[in-house]
Design a protein around this motif. Structure first.
Motif, short mmCIF file in Angstrom:
data_model
loop_
_atom_site.label_atom_id
_atom_site.label_comp_id
_atom_site.label_asym_id
_atom_site.label_seq_id
_atom_site.Cartn_x
_atom_site.Cartn_y
_atom_site.Cartn_z
N ASN A 87 0.70 -1.28 0.06
CA ASN A 87 0.05 -0.14 0.07
C ASN A 87 0.78 1.41 -0.23
O ASN A 87 0.54 2.17 -0.80
CB ASN A 87 -0.96 -0.19 1.12
CG ASN A 87 -1.98 1.12 1.02
OD1 ASN A 87 -2.30 1.77 0.03
ND2 ASN A 87 -2.41 1.50 2.31
N ASP A 88 2.07 1.47 0.65
CA ASP A 88 2.80 2.36 0.91
C ASP A 88 3.61 2.40 -0.53
O ASP A 88 3.96 3.65 -0.99
CB ASP A 88 3.79 2.28 1.99
CG ASP A 88 3.23 2.35 3.46
OD1 ASP A 88 2.37 2.96 3.45
OD2 ASP A 88 3.96 1.88 4.48
N ALA A 89 3.92 1.61 -1.23
CA ALA A 89 4.50 1.47 -2.46
C ALA A 89 3.61 2.06 -3.63
O ALA A 89 3.95 2.92 -4.52
CB ALA A 89 5.00 0.20 -3.01
N ALA A 90 2.38 1.92 -3.41
CA ALA A 90 1.46 2.60 -4.34
C ALA A 90 1.25 3.86 -4.10
O ALA A 90 0.98 4.75 -5.06
CB ALA A 90 0.11 1.62 -4.16
N SER A 91 1.28 4.53 -2.93
CA SER A 91 1.34 5.63 -2.44
C SER A 91 2.33 6.47 -3.09
O SER A 91 2.09 7.58 -3.59
CB SER A 91 0.95 5.69 -0.97
OG SER A 91 -0.06 5.30 -0.29
N LEU A 92 3.54 5.89 -3.01
CA LEU A 92 4.80 6.54 -3.39
C LEU A 92 4.62 6.85 -5.33
O LEU A 92 4.96 7.70 -5.51
CB LEU A 92 5.94 5.76 -2.96
CG LEU A 92 6.21 5.97 -1.68
CD1 LEU A 92 7.50 5.19 -1.52
CD2 LEU A 92 6.40 7.34 -1.08
N LEU A 93 4.08 5.72 -5.62
CA LEU A 93 3.89 5.68 -7.14
C LEU A 93 2.94 6.89 -7.49
O LEU A 93 2.98 7.60 -8.63
CB LEU A 93 3.43 4.44 -7.87
CG LEU A 93 4.24 3.32 -7.59
CD1 LEU A 93 3.90 2.11 -8.30
CD2 LEU A 93 5.74 3.76 -8.39
N ASP A 94 1.66 6.98 -6.42
CA ASP A 94 0.91 8.28 -6.86
C ASP A 94 1.57 9.48 -6.93
O ASP A 94 1.06 10.30 -7.61
CB ASP A 94 -0.27 8.29 -5.75
CG ASP A 94 -1.32 6.97 -6.08
OD1 ASP A 94 -1.23 6.52 -7.24
OD2 ASP A 94 -1.85 6.65 -5.02
N CYS A 95 2.48 9.74 -5.80
CA CYS A 95 3.09 10.97 -5.83
C CYS A 95 4.02 11.10 -7.01
O CYS A 95 4.08 12.59 -7.55
CB CYS A 95 4.18 10.85 -4.81
SG CYS A 95 3.53 10.67 -3.04
N ALA A 96 4.62 10.19 -8.01
CA ALA A 96 5.04 10.26 -9.18
C ALA A 96 4.04 10.50 -10.25
O ALA A 96 4.65 11.24 -11.42
CB ALA A 96 5.82 9.22 -9.53
N LEU A 97 3.00 10.37 -10.21
CA LEU A 97 2.17 10.79 -11.56
C LEU A 97 2.02 11.77 -12.04
O LEU A 97 2.19 12.08 -13.38
CB LEU A 97 0.71 10.23 -10.93
CG LEU A 97 0.19 8.83 -10.82
CD1 LEU A 97 -1.32 8.56 -10.21
CD2 LEU A 97 0.56 8.00 -12.07
#
Length: 278
Positions: A143-153
């Protein structure tokens, strides 16, 4: 000041008996304090009945539940910011976007979530009870990895790359949901000291989740920053706090079952010649 009446009792010993009738100065405060105590007791009783277990639990339950609630709060604080970040990155609000494209993308996201959930559930079905702490950490880290990828969008070039990263985030969150849902009964059965306690903990877990969700959504509306850089920094900080709180929650658990992993650790300290554990 109290008012007294002096009464005589003729025929007995002639002694006077003093009887208080009223309290002129402290009547209001004296009557108010018991009412306040009763109200506090009612509120405390309602809170315990709604959110705290009524059956015996293990000693580590309250420590685990504290960090578990705090990590859930961090997760829900990110919901508003992440949703806005993802929608804006995929073109919502743009004049070139269309409702058909948005509906198609949302359908693909749901399909990816369901398919990946079936895959993860079939792949690890027999391992949930053996490694509950590991799968709990895997759920939260995904879940945290998905959140960090959201930051890169917002910083990715092109809509195609953003769609691919969004689908990857969907798969990671599906892994989180499968792992967390599978190990939750294992953790609750460990924390409860009776079969009735498991059902009670499940019910109280739902009440606590509802309270934390409402609090997190309300605070998320108030604390959502503006600007892409500020939004990414906010999500990054909450993600770090979320990972740390999950580690503390898992560390609080003290399982007493001898699983394969614990058996291997125990055998490492076994002295075959002496027959004693080092």
């Amino acid at each position: 000041m109290k008012t007294f009446v002096v009464q005589h009792s003729p025929g007995q010993d002639g002694a006077a008996r003093v009887t208080p009738l009223s309290d002129d100065c402290g009547s209001d405060s004296g009557a108010g304090r018991p009412k306040l105590v009763v109200i506090c007791q009612l509120v405390q009783g309602a809170f315990r009945a709604a959110f705290l277990p009524s059956n015996p639990v293990r000693a580590e339950y309250y420590e685990f539940q504290l960090f578990d609630s705090l990590q859930a709060l961090c997760s829900y604080l990110k919901v508003q910011t992440q949703t806005r970040l993802v929608l804006e990155s995929l073109g919502v609000g743009s004049s070139a976007a269309s409702a058909v494209a948005g509906a198609t993308l949302w359908t693909v996201k749901d399909g990816a979530s369901h398919v990946s959930g079936l895959f993860f559930g079939a792949s690890y079905a027999t391992r949930w009870p053996q490694y509950p702490e590991s799968f709990r950490l895997l759920a939260d880290l995904s879940n945290d990895a998905a959140s960090l990828l959201d930051c890169a969008l917002p910083f990715l070039p092109g809509l195609r790359a953003r769609v691919c990263v969004t689908l990857l985030c969907t798969v990671l969150r599906s892994l989180c949901g499968v792992c967390a849902g599978a190990v939750r009964p294992v953790i609750l059965s460990h924390l409860a000291l009776s079969e009735r306690g498991v059902a009670d903990l499940q019910a109280k877990e739902g009440s606590q989740e509802t309270l934390v969700t409402l609090l997190g959504l309300a605070l998320g509306l108030l604390l959502t920053p503006n600007g892409e850089a500020a939004t990414a920094s906010w999500i990054f900080a909450l993600t770090l706090a979320h990972a740390y709180l999950n580690w503390r929650a898992v560390k609080a658990l003290k399982f007493r079952d001898l699983t394969v992993q614990r058996l291997a650790l125990a055998m490492e300290g076994w002295d075959g010649g002496e027959g004693e554990v080092k």
